[in-house]
Design an enzyme around this catalytic site. Sequence first.
Site, PDB file in Angstrom:
ATOM      1  N   GLY A  43       1.907  -9.257   8.019  1.00  0.00           N
ATOM      2  CA  GLY A  43       2.424  -7.890   7.949  1.00  0.00           C
ATOM      3  C   GLY A  43       2.372  -7.227   9.319  1.00  0.00           C
ATOM      4  CG  ASP A  86      -4.086  -9.641   5.444  1.00  0.00           C
ATOM      5  OD1 ASP A  86      -3.073  -9.108   5.940  1.00  0.00           O
ATOM      6  OD2 ASP A  86      -4.027 -10.575   4.624  1.00  0.00           O
ATOM      7  N   GLY A  87      -3.754  -6.594   6.549  1.00  0.00           N
ATOM      8  CA  GLY A  87      -3.241  -5.289   6.133  1.00  0.00           C
ATOM      9  C   GLY A  87      -3.239  -5.178   4.616  1.00  0.00           C
ATOM     10  CB  ALA A  88      -3.810  -3.354   2.065  1.00  0.00           C
ATOM     11  N   GLY A 101       0.866  -8.196  -0.646  1.00  0.00           N
ATOM     12  CA  GLY A 101       1.975  -9.071  -1.010  1.00  0.00           C
ATOM     13  C   GLY A 101       3.341  -8.486  -0.765  1.00  0.00           C
ATOM     14  N   GLY A 102       3.370  -7.252  -0.198  1.00  0.00           N
ATOM     15  CA  GLY A 102       4.666  -6.671   0.142  1.00  0.00           C
ATOM     16  C   GLY A 102       5.454  -7.568   1.080  1.00  0.00           C
ATOM     17  N   GLY A 103       4.720  -8.342   1.880  1.00  0.00           N
ATOM     18  CA  GLY A 103       5.371  -9.272   2.807  1.00  0.00           C
ATOM     19  C   GLY A 103       5.447 -10.686   2.260  1.00  0.00           C
ATOM     20  CD  GLU A 127      -1.178 -11.436   2.954  1.00  0.00           C
ATOM     21  OE1 GLU A 127      -0.724 -10.893   3.966  1.00  0.00           O
ATOM     22  OE2 GLU A 127      -0.979 -10.984   1.811  1.00  0.00           O
ATOM     23  CE  LYS A 159       1.092   0.494   4.295  1.00  0.00           C
ATOM     24  NZ  LYS A 159       0.760  -0.719   5.003  1.00  0.00           N
TER      25      LYS A 159
HETATM   26  C1  5RP Z   1       1.884  -9.248   3.274  1.00  0.00           C
HETATM   27  C2  5RP Z   1       0.895  -8.156   3.057  1.00  0.00           C
HETATM   28  C3  5RP Z   1       0.796  -7.118   4.115  1.00  0.00           C
HETATM   29  O1  5RP Z   1      -0.500  -7.097   4.610  1.00  0.00           O
HETATM   30  C4  5RP Z   1       1.159  -5.791   3.499  1.00  0.00           C
HETATM   31  O2  5RP Z   1       2.469  -5.891   2.958  1.00  0.00           O
HETATM   32  C5  5RP Z   1       1.085  -4.665   4.531  1.00  0.00           C
HETATM   33  O3  5RP Z   1       2.097  -4.846   5.486  1.00  0.00           O
HETATM   34  P1  5RP Z   1       2.311  -3.805   6.664  1.00  0.00           P
HETATM   35  O4  5RP Z   1       1.109  -3.885   7.541  1.00  0.00           O
HETATM   36  O5  5RP Z   1       3.576  -4.279   7.345  1.00  0.00           O
HETATM   37  O6  5RP Z   1       2.487  -2.440   6.037  1.00  0.00           O
HETATM   38  O7  5RP Z   1       0.189  -8.097   2.089  1.00  0.00           O
HETATM   39  O8  5RP Z   1       1.954 -10.089   2.154  1.00  0.00           O
END
Ligand code: 5RP
Length: 239
Positions: free
Chosen positions: A32, A86-88, A100-102, A108, A126
């Site tokens: 992400g 990691d992001g969320a 999982g948006g990405g 992950e 977020k």
């Molecule tokens: C990818 C994810 C990302 O961490 C989540 O979608 C956040 O993405 P971003 O930092 O671009 O907002 O879970 O599967």
Amino acid sequence: MTSIDSAVLKRAAGARALDFIADGMKLGLGSGSTSEAFHELLAVRVRGGLNIVGVPTSERVAQLARSLGIPLAKLDDTAPLDLTVDGADEADRDLNAIKGGGAALLREKIVASSSRKMIIIADGSKLVDRLGRFPLPIEVVEFGHKTTAARITRAIAALGYANVPLTLRSKDGAPLKTDSGNLLYDAGFGAIADAAKLDAALSSVTGVVEHGLFVAIASTLVIARPNGVEIIERSTSAG
Ligand code: 5RP
């Protein structure tokens, strides 16, 4: 918030996460845009002599990390990892999250679950009181996926979630395939009453490979806002 403001906050969260990195660590590298901001900062440290090895959570991140000069290793050769950053898509103050948006949620979750600690980095948008406004990604095997989706609908209805739209994720006019060759359904819960119960219910549906609810996995949230960065730690007190 403009996209420039958002990029500044993602970078601020990534910069604060660097404080948790020590020489010799084995790191899970999240996916992400927020994670990518962290990787760019991490690479500067690596070029300055920091000795770490990273396990990427997606093919895209593997490619980025290679281009940045971050040394990579396979999870099976390095687990347990010291830390995953990691992001969320959403996180709450109990440190539960939707990811999982990405489309990288499966790797992950495998990488985060193989790490002693997981830090989630995000901008303030977020952090939510209740998870569920962001559609929950559910990864399913392609074979019989519509039948699996019907089973998901029945499993969540048994928990009281009625009329939850399940949307097959697509890209360029075709169903999106994850790095592991599976499909994704996005489930519009609106609000999730009990993340742990939903986690268990979804995990028990045949055909579901994994889902994007991260319950009791993250140990720290790093939330960047225009007026500063907040650190939220998992409470370790019993009861
Ligand atoms: C990818 C994810 C990302 O961490 C989540 O979608 C956040 O993405 P971003 O930092 O671009 O907002 O879970 O599967």
